[in-house]
Enzyme design. Sequence first.
Site, short mmCIF file in Angstrom:
data_model
loop_
_atom_site.label_atom_id
_atom_site.label_comp_id
_atom_site.label_asym_id
_atom_site.label_seq_id
_atom_site.Cartn_x
_atom_site.Cartn_y
_atom_site.Cartn_z
N SER A 145 0.83 -1.18 0.00
CA SER A 145 0.00 0.00 0.00
C SER A 145 0.87 1.25 0.00
O SER A 145 2.08 1.16 0.11
CB SER A 145 -0.90 0.03 1.23
OG SER A 145 -0.11 0.31 2.37
N LYS A 146 0.22 2.38 -0.09
CA LYS A 146 0.97 3.63 -0.11
C LYS A 146 1.80 3.79 1.14
O LYS A 146 2.80 4.49 1.17
CB LYS A 146 0.00 4.82 -0.24
CG LYS A 146 -0.66 4.86 -1.59
CD LYS A 146 -1.43 6.14 -1.78
CE LYS A 146 -2.15 6.16 -3.12
NZ LYS A 146 -3.24 5.16 -3.18
N ARG A 147 1.37 3.12 2.19
CA ARG A 147 2.08 3.14 3.45
C ARG A 147 3.54 2.73 3.27
O ARG A 147 4.43 3.17 3.98
CB ARG A 147 1.39 2.19 4.42
CG ARG A 147 1.71 2.35 5.86
CD ARG A 147 0.62 1.70 6.69
NE ARG A 147 0.32 0.33 6.24
CZ ARG A 147 1.10 -0.70 6.50
NH1 ARG A 147 2.20 -0.54 7.17
NH2 ARG A 147 0.78 -1.90 6.06
N HIS A 148 3.79 1.85 2.31
CA HIS A 148 5.16 1.40 2.08
C HIS A 148 5.99 2.45 1.35
O HIS A 148 7.20 2.32 1.24
CB HIS A 148 5.16 0.09 1.30
CG HIS A 148 4.58 -1.05 2.08
ND1 HIS A 148 3.25 -1.39 2.01
CD2 HIS A 148 5.13 -1.89 2.98
CE1 HIS A 148 3.03 -2.40 2.83
NE2 HIS A 148 4.14 -2.72 3.43
N GLY A 149 5.29 3.47 0.84
CA GLY A 149 6.01 4.59 0.23
C GLY A 149 6.77 4.26 -1.02
O GLY A 149 7.44 5.10 -1.59
#
Length: 467
Positions: free
Chosen positions: A240-244
């Site tokens: 997810s975007k959380r992983h950047g």
Amino acid sequence: MSVVTRFAPSPTGFLHLGGARTALFNWLFAKRYGGKFLLRIEDTDRVRSTDDAITQILNGLKWLGIEWDGDPILQHSRANRHREVVSFLMDSGRAYKCYCTASELEEMREKARKQGNPVRYDGTWRDKDPQDAPPGISPVVRFKALIEGETIIDDGVQGKISISNKQVDDMVLLRADGSPTYMLSVVVDDHDMGITDAIRGDDHLTNTARQTQLFKALAWETPKFSHIPLIHGSDGSKLSKRHGSVELGFYEKMGILPEAMCNYLLRLGWSHGDDELISQEQAIKWFSLDGIGKSPSRFDLDKLINMNGHYIRSSDHSKILDECYRLLCLKWGKEAVDENKDKFIYLRSELIQKSNTIIQIIESIDFIFEKKPISYDDKALKILTNEAKILLNKIANEFLECKDWSEEHIEEIVRSFVKKENIKLGNIAQPIRSALTGTNTSPGIFSIIFVLGRSEVIKRISDAVKK
RNA sequence: GACCCCUUCGUCUAGCGGUUAGGACAUCGCCCUUUCACGGCGGAAACACGGGUUCGAGUCCCGUAGGGGUCACCA
């Protein structure tokens, strides 16, 4: 019948690792069997789709070297065709209008949740007389799904999977505003585009039951679907975007080569024995469904970077150089880069040999471009002791007297200096490195002395000694 | 919660009834060495658990546990 595959991204977000791999697999599959690979932009959600996303997806695919046949198809442009299919479905009694409001639906779901039943549309309007339609509400059109029996999916990766039709509710085909939904559009477009095989993410597996029913209701042949397990982040959670770092451009920026990315993505979930380094040509010859694994995999940046190193070392150096030049200009400005181009060219072989990413190459020649007087990091400062400064002064004099400024001669000077002073090469090499680069790591010491040139070397040494 | 899928070293994986369970990345040690790397050599490291089937199971079957996915007028 010849193979036709497709990649059908939704332009509601950027092309990420999972999508890139899906595209790669479909492309490889088409190439492998001499078929076509089509691109379809699934933009039926007009609110969330953006042109930026489309551009980025297209660029991402081009960067990877994945070329699609023909023009990309914009799904929303085919809305009329989709509606036409729905009216056929209405006529043949396989679709109906539903006048439920959003709050009614929410209530319905809430009730099902409480009772522990599957959360599905309960078929309120399925058999109601259209005469009973409440005024002032524009209806959606729902598919009349099968109630009994089960739907069998013959998946190319997962094998035969049966899903009870009780699990499948009457999905919306046309929204209240008359726009077609994804579930309808995929089916119609896959059919109209003549798709024979489609590889897509695992997340579509249960949707396939719905789509299969639609294909059957239309008396169309279902493409052979193959659902590949998703890629997870290094922590095992969904990417997810959380992983950047899901966006493909992220890797381009960090100096990953597209060939390396393709190779890495290929090996993530697909294998051919113990082979690791696989060229695109080889991949096309080898790619097949039975090499695809069934379990989800985690993304491992270290392995990607390592693989990238192999590609940097083995690919055409002039190509690497071009890319370095481009990034160097971005970082230091074209003028400065052109001024120092010969220095970079001189060091290129060593740099390519020891670097795993383009960025590593760029960063290891920062010292060439640093503004004078250069700054020193802690490690460099630590090396610049008083004893080191004394040695630096002495060797600077040697450089001053040097008549033949060549790398070979510089090495001679330094080595005989080491002998004369009865020290180890490292005792003088490290202080020189610190003085010239402001850090404790750099390309070979003789080559950087040569490349910087006599006056620059003298200048930097005297600056360092004054520190 | 319901349904579907998955489970071999830390990670990616090979294995398709009989293997000292192999490779790659990461890690550790040694070598090379002016630093960082690159490279070379070597080490440690896995069949989730429990039942079957079988002469024999990582491989087949059934449970359990864990992980993932889907249940929208998103795609």
